[in-house]
Design an enzyme around this catalytic site. Sequence first.
Site, mmCIF file in Angstrom:
data_model
loop_
_atom_site.group_PDB
_atom_site.id
_atom_site.type_symbol
_atom_site.label_atom_id
_atom_site.label_comp_id
_atom_site.label_asym_id
_atom_site.label_seq_id
_atom_site.Cartn_x
_atom_site.Cartn_y
_atom_site.Cartn_z
ATOM 1 N N VAL A 111 50.805 33.689 38.087
ATOM 2 C CA VAL A 111 49.673 32.755 38.041
ATOM 3 C C VAL A 111 49.441 32.157 36.652
ATOM 4 O O VAL A 111 48.723 31.165 36.514
ATOM 5 C CB VAL A 111 48.354 33.415 38.517
ATOM 6 N N SER A 168 33.575 40.739 39.873
ATOM 7 C CA SER A 168 33.205 42.099 39.438
ATOM 8 C C SER A 168 31.764 42.090 38.942
ATOM 9 O O SER A 168 31.268 41.064 38.441
ATOM 10 C CB SER A 168 34.146 42.513 38.297
ATOM 11 N N TYR A 206 36.955 40.347 30.155
ATOM 12 C CA TYR A 206 36.955 40.480 31.613
ATOM 13 C C TYR A 206 35.611 40.027 32.185
ATOM 14 O O TYR A 206 35.544 39.216 33.110
ATOM 15 C CB TYR A 206 37.239 41.944 31.944
ATOM 16 N N ALA A 225 33.325 38.144 30.804
ATOM 17 C CA ALA A 225 33.076 36.709 30.574
ATOM 18 C C ALA A 225 33.846 35.868 31.583
ATOM 19 O O ALA A 225 33.328 34.880 32.126
ATOM 20 C CB ALA A 225 33.482 36.346 29.145
ATOM 21 N N LYS A 233 34.935 36.836 34.605
ATOM 22 C CA LYS A 233 34.384 37.024 35.955
ATOM 23 C C LYS A 233 33.077 36.250 36.120
ATOM 24 O O LYS A 233 32.779 35.769 37.216
ATOM 25 C CB LYS A 233 34.188 38.518 36.250
HETATM 26 N N1 LIG Z 1 39.547 48.312 41.321
HETATM 27 C C1 LIG Z 1 38.295 48.092 40.951
HETATM 28 O O1 LIG Z 1 37.517 49.018 40.652
HETATM 29 C C2 LIG Z 1 37.756 46.687 40.901
HETATM 30 C C3 LIG Z 1 36.374 46.491 40.804
HETATM 31 C C4 LIG Z 1 35.867 45.200 40.802
HETATM 32 C C5 LIG Z 1 36.734 44.132 40.868
HETATM 33 N N2 LIG Z 1 38.073 44.336 40.938
HETATM 34 C C6 LIG Z 1 38.929 43.161 41.018
HETATM 35 O O2 LIG Z 1 39.753 43.267 42.157
HETATM 36 C C7 LIG Z 1 40.938 42.509 41.940
HETATM 37 C C8 LIG Z 1 42.147 43.354 42.316
HETATM 38 O O3 LIG Z 1 42.280 44.430 41.402
HETATM 39 P P1 LIG Z 1 43.199 45.710 41.680
HETATM 40 O O4 LIG Z 1 43.334 46.406 40.384
HETATM 41 O O5 LIG Z 1 42.673 46.460 42.862
HETATM 42 O O6 LIG Z 1 44.595 45.103 42.008
HETATM 43 P P2 LIG Z 1 45.414 45.050 43.368
HETATM 44 O O7 LIG Z 1 45.946 46.413 43.672
HETATM 45 O O8 LIG Z 1 44.625 44.343 44.387
HETATM 46 O O9 LIG Z 1 46.660 44.153 42.907
HETATM 47 C C9 LIG Z 1 46.615 42.899 42.270
HETATM 48 C C10 LIG Z 1 47.976 42.232 42.406
HETATM 49 O O10 LIG Z 1 48.075 41.144 41.483
HETATM 50 C C11 LIG Z 1 49.408 41.048 41.076
HETATM 51 N N3 LIG Z 1 49.490 40.328 39.794
HETATM 52 C C12 LIG Z 1 49.202 40.810 38.554
HETATM 53 N N4 LIG Z 1 49.421 39.864 37.614
HETATM 54 C C13 LIG Z 1 49.864 38.760 38.282
HETATM 55 C C14 LIG Z 1 50.269 37.469 37.849
HETATM 56 N N5 LIG Z 1 50.247 37.130 36.566
HETATM 57 N N6 LIG Z 1 50.659 36.584 38.790
HETATM 58 C C15 LIG Z 1 50.676 36.920 40.113
HETATM 59 N N7 LIG Z 1 50.314 38.147 40.576
HETATM 60 C C16 LIG Z 1 49.914 39.051 39.664
HETATM 61 C C17 LIG Z 1 49.891 42.468 40.932
HETATM 62 O O11 LIG Z 1 51.315 42.545 41.027
HETATM 63 C C18 LIG Z 1 49.192 43.134 42.108
HETATM 64 O O12 LIG Z 1 50.044 43.181 43.240
HETATM 65 C C19 LIG Z 1 40.899 42.038 40.475
HETATM 66 O O13 LIG Z 1 40.437 40.710 40.393
HETATM 67 C C20 LIG Z 1 39.891 42.989 39.850
HETATM 68 O O14 LIG Z 1 39.270 42.418 38.741
HETATM 69 C C21 LIG Z 1 38.603 45.592 40.968
#
Ligand SMILES: NC(=O)c1ccc[n+]([C@@H]2O[C@H](COP(=O)([O-])OP(=O)(O)OC[C@H]3O[C@@H](n4cnc5c(N)ncnc54)[C@H](O)[C@@H]3O)[C@@H](O)[C@H]2O)c1
Length: 259
Positions: A68, A151, A164, A166, A168
Amino acid sequence: MAGSSRLDGKRALVIGGGGAGIGRAIVRACAAAGAGVAVADVDAARATEAVDELRAAGHTAHALSGDVRFREQLEDMIVGAAERLGGLDTLVTVVGGQVAFVPAVKLHEMEDEDWDTVYDVNLRYVARAVRRVLRLFLEQGIGGNIVSIGSVTGFMAAPKQAGYGAAKAGLYSLARTVAAEYAADGIRMNVVAGGAISTAVGNTNPTGEWLPEIPAGRFGTAEEMAAATVYLASDEARYVTGQQIVLDGGVSVRGPFPE
Ligand SMILES: NC(=O)c1ccc[n+]([C@@H]2O[C@H](COP(=O)([O-])OP(=O)(O)OC[C@H]3O[C@@H](n4cnc5c(N)ncnc54)[C@H](O)[C@@H]3O)[C@@H](O)[C@H]2O)c1
């Protein structure tokens, strides 16, 4: 096909859908609700694995790989998804995070390049994808919607994750502007803001020390994030736009009140 039918006939692109946690749960939930799904991920094997799983269950799914952070690759994801699915009704942006990409440090210690990286993978690509998909939705002339995974750090303090938080915060701002500018075209944008979400092997997995701060007494799940996403992508939410649904077990509304 078993499922809620909420997204029957819809076509969805999930960017970051190969993920082990929230991304994967979202593609599963969209497919189970009847949508054809394009799964885009920088990790091509993850996207393919997710698509194989969906196809084995009888769903329509296509894998796309790309990073991305690069404009052309993002463009290819959106155009490629629309080509394979015969159009697009929903864009879900999942890619994001701070500690998965750069170290967690206090604001004054943060390197310029790290700030840029966090901005790139949380807000810059979403803004680009939104602009591109808006043009597609307007050409198609049948509306459309965008759901971005946000988030609580976007509206609460984000210690050691300032970039992060900022970025979000920017997602929610984008959603409000899309609402104001495109609601009349049947185009909506909303944010699903997670608190501490526990995923099997998610990069940003919360640790046990957070637990006492959560009124619900547990972490949220990727499946709960996915359910909110499906609702917002569905016609049931057709009057909902420019909003942020917060899934945090009460963290953000808990006051510092004594028992
Ligand atoms: N896990 C939490 O506690 C939590 C809480 C609040 C928000 N979020 C948000 O949820 C979302 C998902 O987080 P997650 O850690 O569960 O991840 P996830 O397990 O859903 O995976 C995210 C995917 O993005 C892919 N990715 C990473 N960089 C990329 C790039 N440059 N181009 C294309 N694809 C790419 C990775 O390969 C991965 O498969 C994020 O936006 C995160 O900020 C997570």
